[in-house]
Design an enzyme around this catalytic site. Structure first.
Site, PDB file in Angstrom:
ATOM      1  N   SER A 191       0.858  -1.197   0.000  1.00  0.00           N
ATOM      2  CA  SER A 191       0.000   0.000   0.000  1.00  0.00           C
ATOM      3  C   SER A 191       0.881   1.229   0.000  1.00  0.00           C
ATOM      4  O   SER A 191       2.025   1.190   0.473  1.00  0.00           O
ATOM      5  CB  SER A 191      -0.880   0.022   1.256  1.00  0.00           C
ATOM      6  N   TYR A 204      -1.935  -0.915  10.566  1.00  0.00           N
ATOM      7  CA  TYR A 204      -2.052  -1.287   9.153  1.00  0.00           C
ATOM      8  C   TYR A 204      -0.828  -0.839   8.353  1.00  0.00           C
ATOM      9  O   TYR A 204      -0.214  -1.626   7.625  1.00  0.00           O
ATOM     10  CB  TYR A 204      -3.326  -0.648   8.590  1.00  0.00           C
TER      11      TYR A 204
HETATM   12  P1  NAD Z   1     -11.557  -5.948   0.263  1.00  0.00           P
HETATM   13  O1  NAD Z   1     -12.241  -5.802   1.563  1.00  0.00           O
HETATM   14  O2  NAD Z   1     -12.389  -6.143  -0.933  1.00  0.00           O
HETATM   15  O3  NAD Z   1     -10.523  -7.140   0.326  1.00  0.00           O
HETATM   16  C1  NAD Z   1      -9.860  -7.538   1.491  1.00  0.00           C
HETATM   17  C2  NAD Z   1     -10.123  -9.008   1.661  1.00  0.00           C
HETATM   18  O4  NAD Z   1      -9.291  -9.503   2.683  1.00  0.00           O
HETATM   19  C3  NAD Z   1     -11.537  -9.341   2.080  1.00  0.00           C
HETATM   20  O5  NAD Z   1     -12.363  -9.510   0.959  1.00  0.00           O
HETATM   21  C4  NAD Z   1     -11.351 -10.636   2.848  1.00  0.00           C
HETATM   22  O6  NAD Z   1     -11.719 -11.727   2.045  1.00  0.00           O
HETATM   23  C5  NAD Z   1      -9.868 -10.721   3.087  1.00  0.00           C
HETATM   24  N1  NAD Z   1      -9.557 -10.989   4.502  1.00  0.00           N
HETATM   25  C6  NAD Z   1      -9.502 -10.122   5.530  1.00  0.00           C
HETATM   26  N2  NAD Z   1      -9.192 -10.776   6.661  1.00  0.00           N
HETATM   27  C7  NAD Z   1      -9.035 -12.083   6.326  1.00  0.00           C
HETATM   28  C8  NAD Z   1      -8.702 -13.254   7.040  1.00  0.00           C
HETATM   29  N3  NAD Z   1      -8.421 -13.229   8.365  1.00  0.00           N
HETATM   30  N4  NAD Z   1      -8.666 -14.438   6.369  1.00  0.00           N
HETATM   31  C9  NAD Z   1      -8.922 -14.482   5.045  1.00  0.00           C
HETATM   32  N5  NAD Z   1      -9.230 -13.388   4.311  1.00  0.00           N
HETATM   33  C10 NAD Z   1      -9.276 -12.215   4.953  1.00  0.00           C
HETATM   34  O7  NAD Z   1     -10.634  -4.674   0.111  1.00  0.00           O
HETATM   35  P2  NAD Z   1      -9.404  -4.331  -0.871  1.00  0.00           P
HETATM   36  O8  NAD Z   1      -9.207  -2.891  -0.717  1.00  0.00           O
HETATM   37  O9  NAD Z   1      -9.607  -4.911  -2.209  1.00  0.00           O
HETATM   38  O10 NAD Z   1      -8.192  -5.031  -0.154  1.00  0.00           O
HETATM   39  C11 NAD Z   1      -7.283  -5.901  -0.808  1.00  0.00           C
HETATM   40  C12 NAD Z   1      -5.866  -5.546  -0.430  1.00  0.00           C
HETATM   41  O11 NAD Z   1      -5.567  -4.258  -0.939  1.00  0.00           O
HETATM   42  C13 NAD Z   1      -5.605  -5.470   1.071  1.00  0.00           C
HETATM   43  O12 NAD Z   1      -4.360  -6.057   1.353  1.00  0.00           O
HETATM   44  C14 NAD Z   1      -5.540  -3.990   1.323  1.00  0.00           C
HETATM   45  O13 NAD Z   1      -4.735  -3.691   2.443  1.00  0.00           O
HETATM   46  C15 NAD Z   1      -4.900  -3.528   0.042  1.00  0.00           C
HETATM   47  N6  NAD Z   1      -4.995  -2.099  -0.247  1.00  0.00           N
HETATM   48  C16 NAD Z   1      -6.216  -1.528  -0.448  1.00  0.00           C
HETATM   49  C17 NAD Z   1      -6.280  -0.172  -0.742  1.00  0.00           C
HETATM   50  C18 NAD Z   1      -7.585   0.513  -0.964  1.00  0.00           C
HETATM   51  O14 NAD Z   1      -7.602   1.750  -1.025  1.00  0.00           O
HETATM   52  N7  NAD Z   1      -8.691  -0.183  -1.080  1.00  0.00           N
HETATM   53  C19 NAD Z   1      -5.110   0.563  -0.837  1.00  0.00           C
HETATM   54  C20 NAD Z   1      -3.892  -0.046  -0.632  1.00  0.00           C
HETATM   55  C21 NAD Z   1      -3.849  -1.392  -0.341  1.00  0.00           C
END
Ligand code: NAD
Ligand code: MG
Length: 299
Positions: A191, A204
């Site tokens: 991230s 985080y």
């Molecule tokens: P999202 O909520 O759609 O996806 C996150 C997923 O993590 C969830 O769908 C869930 O299935 C999974 N998860 C959480 N805890 C878990 C556990 N204990 N066991 C199994 N699965 C688990 O949101 P997203 O934004 O698509 O997130 C995906 C990745 O992107 C994450 O690592 C997040 O930190 C990263 N990210 C997101 C952003 C943003 O702005 N959305 C920015 C930078 C990084």
């Protein structure tokens, strides 16, 4: 919403309308099914061309958000996929599976909690059993809960965030590497928070910085085996992570506006970086972090 495929030239600032995000809260983990407005995962637009034909991929957090966009893209590029998610996300997972199956590849759902080491081992073994092998591991699942003051940050949250975001990455990579042939790739979701941490995302952001170091170091360790390890570091992407306590409401309604692009990114705009890093096109790229940030560059 963008109606063109990912190759059609257009103004990226207008590719998606400036979003009017209403106040909203969901229990953690959020569901895409309840997200307003809807996110784009490339359902209509992602055009594959065999870039991952015959590959075998495991995608954690593959039900929603960035993971769903990656699953759709990988399936349309010809990879068989296992998607992992939490059992409470079955509704989102079913939609992702439906979309991936339309690409004519094998799609397997394997729900469970990756914050426990035994389940991580089980998940890798199940992937190898179901797909015959594993040559792409996408460590994408993540937990993000905003806490304004460190005095309110519980040890329970601290441990769960680290277990989900970074310990699981160690456990899954360790188990997967035993099976991975030369040419395999690991792609981690870092991230922009690794480099520019928000004041209320201490736990985080610290895991995301650890993911960057893990990516750099593991890449060096396994390069002689012909295995590559890279990361994608997204900026503000519209997913259910954000309205499920990922941001306070005042930040949520302005989500992504403080980027040079002036808008949040969509999961569909992140997936192509994961395709590039998984495919042989990136053969000389390892230990690297690709930013998809809307202009708030890394580091
Ligand atoms: P999202 O909520 O759609 O996806 C996150 C997923 O993590 C969830 O769908 C869930 O299935 C999974 N998860 C959480 N805890 C878990 C556990 N204990 N066991 C199994 N699965 C688990 O949101 P997203 O934004 O698509 O997130 C995906 C990745 O992107 C994450 O690592 C997040 O930190 C990263 N990210 C997101 C952003 C943003 O702005 N959305 C920015 C930078 C990084
Ligand atoms: Mg989800």
């Amino acid at each position: 919403m963008n109606k063109n495929d990912q190759y059609t030239m257009q103004d990226p600032t207008k590719q998606y309308p400036a979003m009017d995000i209403p106040e909203q809260t969901q229990p953690e983990p959020g569901l895409d099914a309840k997200l307003q407005p809807k996110a784009d995962h490339g359902e209509v637009t992602y055009r594959g061309s065999g870039r991952l034909k015959g590959r075998k991929a495991l995608i954690t957090g593959g039900d929603s958000g960035i993971g769903r966009a990656v699953a759709i893209a990988y399936a349309r590029e010809g990879a068989d996929v296992v998607i992992n998610y939490l059992p409470v996300e079955e509704k989102d997972a079913r939609e992702t599976i439906r979309l991936c199956e339309m690409a004519g590849v094998k799609v397997v759902a394997y729900p469970g909690d990756i914050s426990y080491e035994p389940f991580c081992n089980e998940l890798i073994e199940a992937t190898v059993k179901e797909l015959g092998s594993i040559d792409i591991l996408v460590n994408n699942a993540g937990k993000q809960v905003y806490v304004a003051d460190i005095a309110e940050l519980t040890t329970e949250q601290l441990e769960k965030t680290f277990a989900t975001n970074i310990f699981a990455m160690f456990w899954l990579s360790k188990a997967a590497l035993k099976h991975m042939p030369a040419g395999s790739t690991i792609v981690n979701t870092a991230s922009i928070q690794a480099y520019q941490p928000s004041e209320g995302l201490l736990d985080y952001a610290s895991t995301k910085a650890a993911i960057v170091a893990f990516t750099h170091g593991l890449a060096k360790q396994v390069a002689p085996k012909g295995i590559r390890v890279n990361a994608v570091a997204p900026g503000p992407i519209w997913t259910p992570l954000q309205p499920s306590y990922g941001q306070p409401q005042e930040k949520l309604v302005k989500f992504g506006q403080n980027t040079p692009m002036g808008r949040p990114g969509q999961p569909a705009e992140v997936a192509p970086a994961f395709v590039f890093l998984a495919s042989q096109e990136s053969s000389y790229t390892t230990g690297e972090v690709i930013g998809v940030t809307g202009g708030n560059h890394l580091p």
